[in-house]
Scaffold this motif. Structure first.
Motif, PDB file in Angstrom:
ATOM      1  N   PRO A 121      -5.209  -3.049  -6.927  1.00 41.63           N
ATOM      2  CA  PRO A 121      -5.053  -3.113  -5.662  1.00 41.63           C
ATOM      3  C   PRO A 121      -4.507  -4.358  -5.261  1.00 41.63           C
ATOM      4  CG  PRO A 121      -7.246  -2.043  -6.014  1.00 41.63           C
ATOM      5  CD  PRO A 121      -6.812  -2.580  -7.365  1.00 41.63           C
ATOM      6  N   HIS A 122      -4.583  -5.436  -6.038  1.00 38.57           N
ATOM      7  CA  HIS A 122      -4.210  -6.963  -5.854  1.00 38.57           C
ATOM      8  C   HIS A 122      -3.004  -7.340  -6.469  1.00 38.57           C
ATOM      9  CE1 HIS A 122      -7.952  -7.350  -3.274  1.00 38.57           C
ATOM     10  NE2 HIS A 122      -8.542  -6.780  -4.487  1.00 38.57           N
ATOM     11  N   SER A 123      -2.280  -6.130  -7.108  1.00 43.43           N
ATOM     12  CA  SER A 123      -1.302  -6.376  -8.083  1.00 43.43           C
ATOM     13  C   SER A 123      -0.060  -6.881  -7.653  1.00 43.43           C
ATOM     14  CB  SER A 123      -0.918  -5.111  -9.059  1.00 43.43           C
ATOM     15  OG  SER A 123      -0.641  -3.962  -8.156  1.00 43.43           O
ATOM     16  N   ARG A 124       0.907  -7.852  -8.303  1.00 43.67           N
ATOM     17  CA  ARG A 124       1.909  -8.501  -7.837  1.00 43.67           C
ATOM     18  C   ARG A 124       2.598  -8.466  -9.152  1.00 43.67           C
ATOM     19  NH1 ARG A 124       2.217 -10.432  -2.655  1.00 43.67           N
ATOM     20  NH2 ARG A 124       4.074 -11.872  -3.398  1.00 43.67           N
ATOM     21  N   PRO A 125       4.147  -8.303  -9.140  1.00 41.51           N
ATOM     22  CA  PRO A 125       4.971  -8.852 -10.191  1.00 41.51           C
ATOM     23  C   PRO A 125       4.746  -9.969 -10.834  1.00 41.51           C
ATOM     24  CG  PRO A 125       6.197  -8.502  -8.347  1.00 41.51           C
ATOM     25  CD  PRO A 125       4.898  -8.144  -7.954  1.00 41.51           C
ATOM     26  N   SER A 126       5.141 -10.301 -11.865  1.00 42.87           N
ATOM     27  CA  SER A 126       5.100 -11.622 -12.587  1.00 42.87           C
ATOM     28  C   SER A 126       5.899 -12.762 -11.441  1.00 42.87           C
ATOM     29  CB  SER A 126       5.724 -11.751 -13.985  1.00 42.87           C
ATOM     30  OG  SER A 126       5.940 -13.139 -14.358  1.00 42.87           O
ATOM     31  N   SER A 127       5.564 -13.794 -11.151  1.00 44.85           N
ATOM     32  CA  SER A 127       6.254 -14.652 -10.324  1.00 44.85           C
ATOM     33  C   SER A 127       7.362 -15.522 -10.905  1.00 44.85           C
ATOM     34  CB  SER A 127       5.068 -15.687  -9.692  1.00 44.85           C
ATOM     35  OG  SER A 127       4.439 -16.282 -10.770  1.00 44.85           O
ATOM     36  N   VAL A 128       7.088 -15.849 -12.280  1.00 40.63           N
ATOM     37  CA  VAL A 128       8.289 -16.469 -12.880  1.00 40.63           C
ATOM     38  C   VAL A 128       9.164 -15.591 -13.206  1.00 40.63           C
ATOM     39  CG1 VAL A 128       9.111 -17.842 -14.979  1.00 40.63           C
ATOM     40  CG2 VAL A 128       6.465 -18.070 -13.965  1.00 40.63           C
ATOM     41  N   ALA A 129       8.821 -14.160 -13.547  1.00 37.31           N
ATOM     42  CA  ALA A 129      10.269 -13.215 -13.828  1.00 37.31           C
ATOM     43  C   ALA A 129      10.999 -12.906 -12.431  1.00 37.31           C
ATOM     44  CB  ALA A 129       9.566 -11.935 -14.391  1.00 37.31           C
ATOM     45  N   ASP A 130      10.154 -12.817 -11.218  1.00 34.96           N
ATOM     46  CA  ASP A 130      10.701 -12.599  -9.934  1.00 34.96           C
ATOM     47  C   ASP A 130      11.532 -13.768  -9.639  1.00 34.96           C
ATOM     48  OD1 ASP A 130      10.472 -10.596  -7.571  1.00 34.96           O
ATOM     49  OD2 ASP A 130      10.156 -12.648  -6.738  1.00 34.96           O
ATOM     50  N   LEU A 131      11.260 -14.947  -9.958  1.00 31.81           N
ATOM     51  CA  LEU A 131      11.870 -16.165  -9.541  1.00 31.81           C
ATOM     52  C   LEU A 131      13.317 -15.944 -10.588  1.00 31.81           C
ATOM     53  CD1 LEU A 131      12.500 -18.573  -7.880  1.00 31.81           C
ATOM     54  CD2 LEU A 131      10.862 -19.801  -9.747  1.00 31.81           C
ATOM     55  N   ALA A 132      13.237 -15.866 -11.694  1.00 27.20           N
ATOM     56  CA  ALA A 132      14.407 -15.768 -12.555  1.00 27.20           C
ATOM     57  C   ALA A 132      15.415 -14.756 -11.949  1.00 27.20           C
ATOM     58  CB  ALA A 132      13.827 -15.658 -14.062  1.00 27.20           C
ATOM     59  N   SER A 162       5.394   1.365  -2.884  1.00 27.43           N
ATOM     60  CA  SER A 162       5.235   1.296  -1.367  1.00 27.43           C
ATOM     61  C   SER A 162       4.929  -0.098  -0.815  1.00 27.43           C
ATOM     62  CB  SER A 162       4.335   2.222  -1.133  1.00 27.43           C
ATOM     63  OG  SER A 162       3.021   1.906  -1.758  1.00 27.43           O
ATOM     64  N   ARG A 163       4.585  -1.015  -1.745  1.00 25.91           N
ATOM     65  CA  ARG A 163       4.118  -2.373  -1.598  1.00 25.91           C
ATOM     66  C   ARG A 163       5.433  -3.205  -1.508  1.00 25.91           C
ATOM     67  NH1 ARG A 163      -0.967  -2.642  -5.691  1.00 25.91           N
ATOM     68  NH2 ARG A 163      -1.737  -0.978  -4.845  1.00 25.91           N
ATOM     69  N   ASP A 164       5.689  -4.240  -0.679  1.00 27.31           N
ATOM     70  CA  ASP A 164       6.860  -5.123  -0.505  1.00 27.31           C
ATOM     71  C   ASP A 164       7.235  -5.748  -1.509  1.00 27.31           C
ATOM     72  OD1 ASP A 164       7.269  -3.861   1.886  1.00 27.31           O
ATOM     73  OD2 ASP A 164       6.232  -5.628   3.002  1.00 27.31           O
ATOM     74  N   PRO A 165       6.281  -6.552  -2.305  1.00 30.30           N
ATOM     75  CA  PRO A 165       6.441  -7.231  -3.661  1.00 30.30           C
ATOM     76  C   PRO A 165       7.232  -6.462  -4.751  1.00 30.30           C
ATOM     77  CG  PRO A 165       4.563  -8.013  -2.706  1.00 30.30           C
ATOM     78  CD  PRO A 165       4.938  -6.600  -2.043  1.00 30.30           C
ATOM     79  N   TRP A 166       6.563  -5.363  -5.109  1.00 28.95           N
ATOM     80  CA  TRP A 166       7.077  -4.542  -5.917  1.00 28.95           C
ATOM     81  C   TRP A 166       8.529  -3.951  -5.735  1.00 28.95           C
ATOM     82  CZ3 TRP A 166       5.673  -4.733 -10.936  1.00 28.95           C
ATOM     83  CH2 TRP A 166       4.319  -5.101 -11.188  1.00 28.95           C
ATOM     84  N   LEU A 167       8.669  -3.343  -4.370  1.00 31.03           N
ATOM     85  CA  LEU A 167      10.002  -3.045  -4.012  1.00 31.03           C
ATOM     86  C   LEU A 167      10.979  -4.167  -3.993  1.00 31.03           C
ATOM     87  CD1 LEU A 167      11.625  -0.702  -2.581  1.00 31.03           C
ATOM     88  CD2 LEU A 167      10.998  -1.452  -0.502  1.00 31.03           C
TER      89      LEU A 167
END
Length: 805
Positions: A601-612, A660-665
């Motif tokens: 429920p509180h999952s988000r992608p890796s912040s470092v990978a998303d930034l790269a 369906s969640r904005d961070p993963w999309l």
């Protein structure tokens, strides 16, 4: 007969149990309080799911305590303080709840629960809390006190010869109780629990007391408050009127004398002051057996019985032991979490300061302070510039104008280069090796974690130049401060063009991020002043800097880039690839969350990978930058990077559920855009390998993403986001399917002549030959063509499903 000795803790525990029992009884017929608060179970046939106290924060294992704003509120102490200040009605009329909150170290304002970002005065929270929980008990207590006084007056009127008033104020713990059976508490046990409280308190307060201001004594915490005890009360002739208050206790009955109603006002004041002094010193009395040889001022007369001879006065010897005051502190691991939480809430309430609030700053003086290299001057200059870089100007997008302070910027960069590398010059030719193993980001983090987890790791000196450098600031701290300063300046839109064109700024930031291999095969920083932990932080700052400036970074002369351009592109690609080629993270979303242990429920992608990914896709938007990337990246690194990105795409239905969640999309769109960028600048032989490689399953994964996102429903705005992802995936497949060099301009663009039947039309671009990427999946492609697609996407899908002509 010996008298039992009761310790102070026994009295406090008995007082707390009696108070909680009365509190539970006051709410029994209304809405029963939670058992975690009162220690009493719910009544039979009561459904706890319908309880109105669900939002009440009751710490487990602490009955009688409610948590408000991160502070534990003892209800007994709260009731005592309110009673001492004049009661609920007086405090409400005079707005004195803020003074009550001060006694529990509560802040003046607390976050609003229903309106995010808003705050409420603490009095608006503490007042309703007292009204809901303690006010019914307060009325219950006062009503029982009044009924007890009325019964005693009636008994005195029917039996003139019997003293029906309250017990003797000097009666000891072993004195007999008239009309009360041993081991029981009388019907007024709750109503008579207050021994030093004023007698004949009604539910209303006199106008005279209401008009008096609340006391402002600084010793309010040590002042005398209502004390809960169970005094001896004569037997009630009608016990059924208060049968719900009868409670059986197994411990010896604790008694404490109460004030006589006939005492003068000055005697009551004197006793109250004596009680305040006793509570302030926290005195504990121990009574020795009676000794008639030594006498003191303490006497214990007994209750007179009609017809019995007068008894002799019994003298006792009292020994007083003083205990020093001590403050109780609730620490966890050496840190006060309540204080940390309070500071965090206070920092959130602090608004961002305007740059004009700093006043006039002499830029020349700051430049000279940095140039002096004196410790005090460096501290002042770097602190001032850092604070100025976080402030915002009067207009949107404005801030500290670094473009107008070129001398200051050059001095800051000179300081960075001097502290990080000293006099060592930078290399002029740097390229990514084809067969060399790249140091991955996770390997650096694991190495630092392992070293810092060793025994006595905190006692080690983390400054590599500790023995060769004199007293002063650690060079690594200065490097981290300067990179953080540049990161703050890059956030301001007015500074972005200036910093993006300043080649020295980008080169120095990337040079500090360098990693080399030592002789024993372990990674070490290129800068002798930094540790591996410092390099990890500097690399994050570098990614943020390039993410802010990427829209303005243009590599010049892409056909034959200079050494400086090649050096900058190689270093930033090395940082990005070290993060994205990690095998542990190159998995679909569901498997990534299972490996990392993050709740779904509180999952988000890796912040470092998303930034790269964000930096790579932004830098790769221009064709000139893509051409430079194709020249500095070897094919082996391009393949590893593409393979890692394809493995991150969703495959199963559970993977698509996260989208369906904005961070993963957003993460998926960046990944597909990065695949498109790599496919664009890949050479033809590598595109053919992508198209035909079976373990990669490029076409299967991409067409499944297109199918899912084209068929997703929702609002028109959400559907546009889904179609954008599907369009990027189709474009990436189309680039791979073409198998040509995107930067080869040698082919003629002149249209073929058309003469008669059977020749190509002059307005037609020609017929594509070969087998398309989706030729083996024509059914899925036909299903997509039946949907409402834009013309460009329709034509590309039609081209991908072609067969040899």
């Amino acid at each position: 007969m010996s008298h039992p000795n009761f310790t102070q803790s026994d009295v406090v525990k008995h007082r707390q149990r009696t108070f909680l029992a009365g509190l539970a009884g006051a709410h029994a017929t209304r809405a029963p309080l939670p058992p975690a608060l009162t220690g009493s179970p719910y009544p039979p046939n009561y459904d706890p799911t319908n309880s109105p106290w669900k939002s009440l924060d009751c710490p487990p294992g602490q009955p009688g305590v409610v948590r408000v704003g991160g502070k534990d509120i003892d209800l007994l102490r709260l009731w005592q303080i309110v009673t001492q200040l004049g009661g609920w009605q007086k405090i409400s009329q005079q707005n004195g709840w803020a003074q009550v909150a001060h006694q529990f170290d509560l802040p003046e304002y607390l976050p609003h629960l229903s309106i995010p970002g808003q705050q409420r005065p603490v009095g608006q929270i503490l007042g309703p809390l007292y009204t809901a929980i303690l006010h019914p008990f307060d009325e219950f207590y006062r009503r029982n006190m009044q009924e007890g006084n009325n019964r005693r007056a009636m008994m005195a009127g029917r039996q003139p010869g019997v003293n029906a008033g309250p017990p003797n104020v000097n009666a000891g713990p072993g004195a007999p109780h008239i009309g009360l059976q041993p081991g029981t508490v009388g019907p007024n046990a709750v109503g008579g629990m207050v021994a030093q409280h004023t007698v004949n308190q009604n539910s209303t307060i006199s106008p005279a007391s209401q008009s008096q201001p609340l006391p402002q004594s600084p010793h309010l915490r040590q002042a005398s408050a209502p004390n809960f005890q169970s005094p001896a009360i004569p037997s009630d002739p009608a016990p059924q009127a208060s049968s719900q208050l009868n409670t059986a206790i197994s411990a010896p009955q604790l008694t404490k004398p109460s004030l006589d109603t006939s005492e003068p006002e000055n005697q009551g004041t004197k006793r109250r002051l004596e009680s305040e002094e006793a509570e302030g010193k926290r005195a504990r009395q121990k009574t020795d057996p009676p000794d008639t040889t030594e006498t003191t001022n303490t006497t214990t007369p007994h209750v007179p019985v009609p017809g019995a001879p007068p008894s002799r006065t019994q003298f006792t010897r009292t020994k007083v032991e003083y205990i020093p005051l001590s403050r109780e502190i609730d620490f966890t691991g050496g840190r006060d979490f309540n204080a940390l939480e309070e500071d965090y809430l206070r920092s959130q309430r602090r608004p961002m300061r305007d740059i004009n609030e700093w006043g006039t700053v002499d830029i020349e003086a700051l430049t000279m302070s940095i140039r002096s290299r004196l410790n005090a001057e460096l501290s002042y200059a770097l602190t001032t510039i850092t604070l100025l870089s976080t402030m915002r100007g009067p207009t949107p997008g404005s801030g500290f104008p670094i473009s107008q302070c070129t001398d200051l910027l050059e001095e800051v960069l000179d300081l960075l280069e001097e502290e990080a590398f000293g006099t060592t010059p930078d290399i002029t030719d740097y390229r990514l090796d084809k067969g060399a193993e790249m140091v991955r980001h996770r390997a650096l983090v694991d190495d630092v974690l392992e070293n810092e987890s060793m025994l006595f790791a905190g006692l080690k000196i983390h400054d590599p130049q500790y023995r060769t450098r004199g007293p002063g600031h650690r060079a690594g701290n200065i490097v981290l401060t300067v990179t953080n300063l540049i990161r703050n300046l890059s956030v301001t839109p007015d500074n972005m063009p200036c910093l993006a064109r300043h080649e020295r700024t980008l080169d120095l930031v990337l040079r500090v991020c360098g990693i080399t291999m030592s002789s024993d095969g372990t990674p070490k920083p290129t800068s002798p002043a930094l540790t591996l932990s410092d390099v990890i932080n500097v690399r994050k700052d570098a990614l943020h800097i390039f993410g802010n400036l990427s829209n303005y970074i243009v590599f010049p002369n892409p056909n034959s880039p200079s050494n400086a351009t090649t050096l900058t592109a190689s270093r930033i690609l090395e940082i990005i690839a070290s993060i994205l080629i990690e095998p542990f993270d190159s998995v679909p979303p569901t498997q990534f969350l299972k490996q990392s242990g993050v709740p779904f429920p509180h999952s988000r992608p890796s912040s470092v990978a998303d930034l790269a990914l964000d930096v790579f896709t932004r830098l790769g938007q221009l064709d000139s930058n893509r051409q430079v990337f194709s020249r500095v990246m070897p094919q082996s690194l391009i393949w590893r990077l593409l393979e890692s990105l394809v493995h991150r795409l969703p495959v199963s239905d559970l993977d698509f559920a996260f989208l369906s969640r904005d961070p993963w999309l957003s993460y998926l769109e960046k990944t597909i855009m990065a695949i498109y960028t790599i496919a664009f600048f890949s050479p033809p032989e590598l595109k053919k390998k992508i198209k035909t490689d079976r373990p990669l399953c490029f076409s299967q994964v991409m067409i499944r993403i297109v199918q899912r996102f084209v068929s997703m429903g929702g609002s028109p705005e959400v559907r546009q986001w889904h179609l954008a992802v599907a369009r990027r995936a189709v474009e990436a497949m189309k680039v791979v399917d073409e198998e040509d060099d995107a930067f080869d301009t040698s082919q003629s663009t002149q249209t073929t002549l058309a003469f008669g039947m059977g020749f190509i039309d002059g307005n037609d671009s020609g017929i594509e030959k070969g087998i398309g990427l989706l030729a083996s999946r024509r059914d899925a492609a036909w299903e997509l063509l039946m949907r409402d697609l834009d013309p460009v996407m329709f034509s590309e899908l039609e081209s991908l499903m072609r067969v040899e002509c």
